[in-house]
Design a protein around this motif. Sequence first.
Motif, PDB file in Angstrom:
ATOM      1  N   TYR A  23       0.603  16.579   5.406  1.00 39.86           N
ATOM      2  CA  TYR A  23       2.323  16.067   5.606  1.00 39.86           C
ATOM      3  C   TYR A  23       2.360  14.638   5.442  1.00 39.86           C
ATOM      4  O   TYR A  23       1.915  13.900   6.217  1.00 39.86           O
ATOM      5  N   ARG A  24       2.498  14.127   3.748  1.00 40.66           N
ATOM      6  CA  ARG A  24       3.265  12.538   4.191  1.00 40.66           C
ATOM      7  C   ARG A  24       4.531  12.785   3.138  1.00 40.66           C
ATOM      8  O   ARG A  24       4.455  13.598   1.900  1.00 40.66           O
ATOM      9  N   SER A  47       0.436  -1.026   0.100  1.00 41.69           N
ATOM     10  CA  SER A  47      -0.085   0.102  -0.118  1.00 41.69           C
ATOM     11  C   SER A  47       0.899   1.523  -0.332  1.00 41.69           C
ATOM     12  O   SER A  47       2.330   1.512   0.904  1.00 41.69           O
ATOM     13  N   GLU A  48       0.761   2.045  -0.599  1.00 43.88           N
ATOM     14  CA  GLU A  48       1.655   2.563  -0.922  1.00 43.88           C
ATOM     15  C   GLU A  48       0.584   4.882  -0.779  1.00 43.88           C
ATOM     16  O   GLU A  48       1.021   5.462  -0.123  1.00 43.88           O
ATOM     17  N   ASN A  49      -0.754   4.157  -0.361  1.00 43.78           N
ATOM     18  CA  ASN A  49      -1.332   4.982   0.310  1.00 43.78           C
ATOM     19  C   ASN A  49      -2.400   5.185   1.380  1.00 43.78           C
ATOM     20  O   ASN A  49      -2.986   5.868   1.417  1.00 43.78           O
ATOM     21  N   LYS A  50      -1.798   4.144   2.297  1.00 44.89           N
ATOM     22  CA  LYS A  50      -2.237   4.071   3.457  1.00 44.89           C
ATOM     23  C   LYS A  50      -2.148   4.574   4.634  1.00 44.89           C
ATOM     24  O   LYS A  50      -0.327   4.638   5.045  1.00 44.89           O
ATOM     25  N   ASP A  51      -3.055   5.423   5.719  1.00 47.17           N
ATOM     26  CA  ASP A  51      -1.714   6.481   6.375  1.00 47.17           C
ATOM     27  C   ASP A  51      -1.149   5.171   7.395  1.00 47.17           C
ATOM     28  O   ASP A  51      -2.021   4.231   8.048  1.00 47.17           O
ATOM     29  N   SER A  52      -0.496   5.877   8.162  1.00 48.92           N
ATOM     30  CA  SER A  52      -0.097   5.589   9.369  1.00 48.92           C
ATOM     31  C   SER A  52       0.748   6.156  10.095  1.00 48.92           C
ATOM     32  O   SER A  52       0.946   6.403  10.441  1.00 48.92           O
ATOM     33  N   ASP A  53       0.512   5.776  12.193  1.00 50.68           N
ATOM     34  CA  ASP A  53       0.678   6.491  12.822  1.00 50.68           C
ATOM     35  C   ASP A  53       2.293   5.702  13.634  1.00 50.68           C
ATOM     36  O   ASP A  53       2.882   5.366  14.486  1.00 50.68           O
TER      37      ASP A  53
END
Length: 572
Positions: free
Chosen positions: A24-25, A3-9
């Motif tokens: 910002y990513r 996945s190149e667009n999945k949000d993650s912390d």
Amino acid sequence: MTSENKDSDTMPDSLLIQESGEVYRNPTEVQMSQIVLPCHANHCGELSVGQLLKWMDSTACLSAERHAGCSCITASVDDIHFEHTIGVGKVVNIIAKVNRAFTSSMEVGILVTCEDLYTDRQWKVCHAFATFVARRTEAGKVQLKQVIPHTQMEQMEYSLAAERRRMRLIHAEIITDLLSSSTAQLGECQEYQDAVPAERTRVESVELVLPPHANHQVSTFGGQIMAWMENVATIAASRLCNAHPTLRSIDMFHFRGPSHIGDRLVLKAIVNNAFKHSMEVGVCAEAYQGGEPLRHINSAFMTFEVLDSDRKPCTLPRIRPEPVCPELQYIIAVLHVYRKYIISCKQTEVPLSVPWDPSNQMYLSYNNVSALKLMDNRNNWVLASEKNKVRLYTLEENQMLCFKVEMNVRVSAEQTFHLLSDLRRRKEWDQHYEECEVINQADEEDTIYRVATPSVTKGGKGKDFILLASRRKPCDSRDPYLIALRSVTLPTHPPTEEYTRGEVLCAGFTIWEESSSVTKITYYNQATPGVLPYISTDIAGLSSSFYSAFSACSQFLLANKDSLAALPPSVL
């Protein structure tokens, strides 16, 4: 699944809210998430490290290619320490992003975490740094665009990437020198009656490189080669202990040449040494096609443990060295060198100073510079006092007091760097430097000094310090000139009755070019008990000796701004 667009912390500073309100990513960030299935697991129901290496390599490659805009190949993977194993049914999350780009190569940072879907817990498994090289295009050699750091974490990794790159290049030179030698120097080993012959652990295996083993560039997938190497190393470790070992760390993979579909890949491993609770396995990969000679592809060494039912390390059998094949002798020599490096790298507790010798110079120099860069990247300094544009800042963190002094001078950055690099001249402006002599000129960038300072109390003994000074010029305009200082020990210069031996954990200068004639100088010091008496009154606001010292420094630089700065001569 990639996945190149999945949000993650899971990676610090991965997502930040900008002033405009947009998230910002990092544009080079790539994420992969995989559920561990039985087909990915070993006999213990845990994820095979070889499989994990393949996932890490492919994620990092996609990040590198996103930045480069063209195909990339794996050049090396730095040391990896596995903090936890991963069981079947868990989710592996991998985040990779480019830390810094050079001419045609780039460093990619990789973070691996494990997720339990039932408890919603996540924990770190390992992190690594890989180097990828952009492949030539039809238009010729690739010139990579620069990475622009946007967060404090990105700035820190950007800064440290230059020092890690220098360490990799030195490592490559060591390997080249060892390969060109007719014999490798092996360490002395004690004989034991009940020892297992090392030859019993020797493994050799061949793999035919087929299309499924190749990447999208028809070269053998770097992660696949690392997985095959891990497989033979595990077999070698198992033969020593007659049990199933657990891989704890892998030291630097360095790809010395390409492999392609149709290659026969020969993998060899042997246990080089066994300690009480761990063993080290040397492993190398070579390739050939038809009747051509073997080509050296990769080499590394791996550290294994054997765990009991309570997950505690078991005591291992002793090993008796045997004559081994010449292609593995250099691995043992590198192992001997790197064991010293690792020991030095981990000595972060008292005593603060660590033994210096030529074999561990690379890591000590790296640690010296990296510690100063980390301090330079902190953004929570508190202004303690200011006088005539000389500013004193403090920072208290983890029960450690740090301070920095900052000022501007009308002297070029390069000349400032040369003048401050020679610690023998510091006594011209710093009253705390009573004596300073060069005792070892390691190379052009690393010098060891003995510095003597006066007593801060009447009738007391003065202090002396053995300091490693590491100099670095900037790689580009976003780097400072840097002079890092830390204590080391030398058997030729033990403590004496005349002086109390002091220690410096981290100190030094960063020198930034503000313009062609204006330079910002920042001096840092991570205060130790040996240093505190000299600065405590300044920090408490009871004295302004720091201002006097750095005003004298400014005058010294101005008086010598047109002189030729002499660097320390080599000490034979």
